[in-house]
Design a protein around this motif. Structure first.
Motif, short mmCIF file in Angstrom:
data_model
loop_
_atom_site.label_atom_id
_atom_site.label_comp_id
_atom_site.label_asym_id
_atom_site.label_seq_id
_atom_site.Cartn_x
_atom_site.Cartn_y
_atom_site.Cartn_z
N PRO A 156 28.89 73.96 -51.31
CA PRO A 156 29.47 75.11 -52.76
C PRO A 156 28.99 76.25 -52.81
CG PRO A 156 27.94 73.93 -53.72
CD PRO A 156 28.75 73.00 -52.32
N VAL A 157 29.32 77.81 -53.10
CA VAL A 157 29.27 78.96 -53.86
C VAL A 157 28.87 78.97 -55.12
CG1 VAL A 157 29.36 81.48 -54.15
CG2 VAL A 157 30.44 80.06 -52.16
N ILE A 158 27.15 78.87 -55.48
CA ILE A 158 27.21 78.84 -57.40
C ILE A 158 27.52 80.20 -57.53
CG2 ILE A 158 25.30 77.74 -58.56
CD1 ILE A 158 26.60 75.63 -56.56
N LEU A 159 28.08 79.90 -58.61
CA LEU A 159 28.43 81.16 -59.34
C LEU A 159 27.31 81.14 -61.05
CD1 LEU A 159 31.83 83.00 -58.45
CD2 LEU A 159 29.59 83.76 -57.67
N THR A 160 26.87 82.22 -61.02
CA THR A 160 25.94 81.62 -61.91
C THR A 160 25.42 83.41 -63.44
OG1 THR A 160 23.93 82.69 -61.36
CG2 THR A 160 24.06 80.27 -60.63
N ILE A 161 25.70 82.72 -64.20
CA ILE A 161 25.59 83.88 -65.34
C ILE A 161 24.42 83.45 -66.68
CG2 ILE A 161 26.58 85.45 -67.23
CD1 ILE A 161 29.21 84.64 -65.54
N ASP A 162 23.40 84.37 -67.07
CA ASP A 162 22.65 84.35 -67.42
C ASP A 162 22.70 84.84 -68.61
OD1 ASP A 162 20.87 82.33 -66.44
OD2 ASP A 162 19.97 83.82 -65.47
N ASP A 163 21.94 84.22 -70.50
CA ASP A 163 22.59 84.72 -71.62
C ASP A 163 23.74 85.55 -71.44
OD1 ASP A 163 21.01 86.11 -73.48
OD2 ASP A 163 21.69 88.72 -72.71
N VAL A 164 24.32 83.55 -71.91
CA VAL A 164 25.43 84.00 -72.56
C VAL A 164 25.92 83.91 -73.64
CG1 VAL A 164 28.04 82.66 -71.98
CG2 VAL A 164 27.24 83.28 -70.25
N ARG A 165 26.34 85.03 -74.62
CA ARG A 165 26.63 84.92 -76.05
C ARG A 165 27.95 84.76 -76.57
NH1 ARG A 165 21.96 89.12 -77.59
NH2 ARG A 165 20.50 88.77 -75.76
N SER A 166 28.75 84.75 -75.23
CA SER A 166 30.30 84.60 -76.11
C SER A 166 31.48 83.22 -74.93
CB SER A 166 31.58 85.97 -76.20
OG SER A 166 30.89 86.71 -74.82
N ILE A 167 32.05 83.54 -75.59
CA ILE A 167 32.97 82.39 -74.24
C ILE A 167 34.73 82.26 -74.42
CG2 ILE A 167 33.31 79.74 -73.53
CD1 ILE A 167 31.05 79.09 -74.53
#
Length: 215
Positions: A156-167
């Motif tokens: 898999p291509v692993i996509l990551t986002i840090d510092d998530v403050r809203s969904i």
């Protein structure tokens, strides 16, 4: 049959049902530090990818398009304890490359591309709300007309986002977790040797799109 309906032979995470889940488009409010109700987020997506094709060359390519993500109900009504599971149900990214032609990236219908949004384990976290991290494992098809092939990734291509403050983390920058090179195979010769590699990926998750932009 849509990508979401296709029987999956490779499962990268927890399935999330789309039954009765509303589509969310431009105008949907995004509230910080608040777990939202389940939804299908129709979001813009922009990425910068690097491909290495042995015997052909290395190419930096800029994609633009959209993604549709279904979210589960949060495991907790409070932000601190809330964990949300996600599935990609549709994606279309397009790039123009002089050497490779008009590249179109879509989801591999054989894969369940799945992820989660949760608070990382941090024994040193201070007071106040803690940012979450978003992780998504994705199976893709890369149609490269000048190469005369459609490529796919087994890992898999692993996509990551840090510092998530809203969904959803609309407007947040992210990166693909790739160690040196991710092998890409020809869909017409899936058991053959890799014919290319994805060596770098950065992306920016855009905001909600108008319904007509997605349709």
């Amino acid at each position: 049959m849509t990508t979401a309906d296709h029987v999956k032979t490779t499962i990268y995470g927890r399935p999330v049902s789309v039954d009765g889940v509303p589509n969310l488009y431009e105008g949907t409010p995004v509230v910080k530090w608040t777990p939202p109700e389940p939804g299908i987020d129709n979001l813009g997506l922009h990425s910068w990818d690097t491909f290495n094709i042995p015997g052909v060359g290395e190419f930096n390519v800029e994609f633009d398009g959209y993604v549709r993500v279904v979210r589960s109900e949060a495991t907790d009504c409070e932000w601190a304890g809330a964990e949300v599971y996600t599935n990609l149900i549709e994606m279309k990214m397009v790039a123009e490359s002089e050497e490779l032609g008009r590249i179109t990236t879509t989801l591999n219908p054989d894969c369940l591309s799945a992820g989660q949004i949760r608070t990382p384990f941090d024994p040193y976290a201070g007071e106040g709300p803690a940012a979450k991290a978003c992780r998504m494992a994705v199976g893709c098809l890369f149609d490269m007309p000048k190469l005369g092939k459609t490529l796919f990734n087994r890992e898999p291509v692993i996509l990551t986002i840090d510092d998530v403050r809203s969904i959803p983390p609309a407007g947040a920058p992210g990166k693909g977790q790739i160690y040196r090179m991710l092998p890409l195979y020809d869909v017409q010769d899936p058991d053959g040797e890799p014919v290319g590699y994805l060596t770098s990926l950065r992306f920016n998750m855009g905001g909600y799109l108008a319904e007509e932009q997605v349709r």
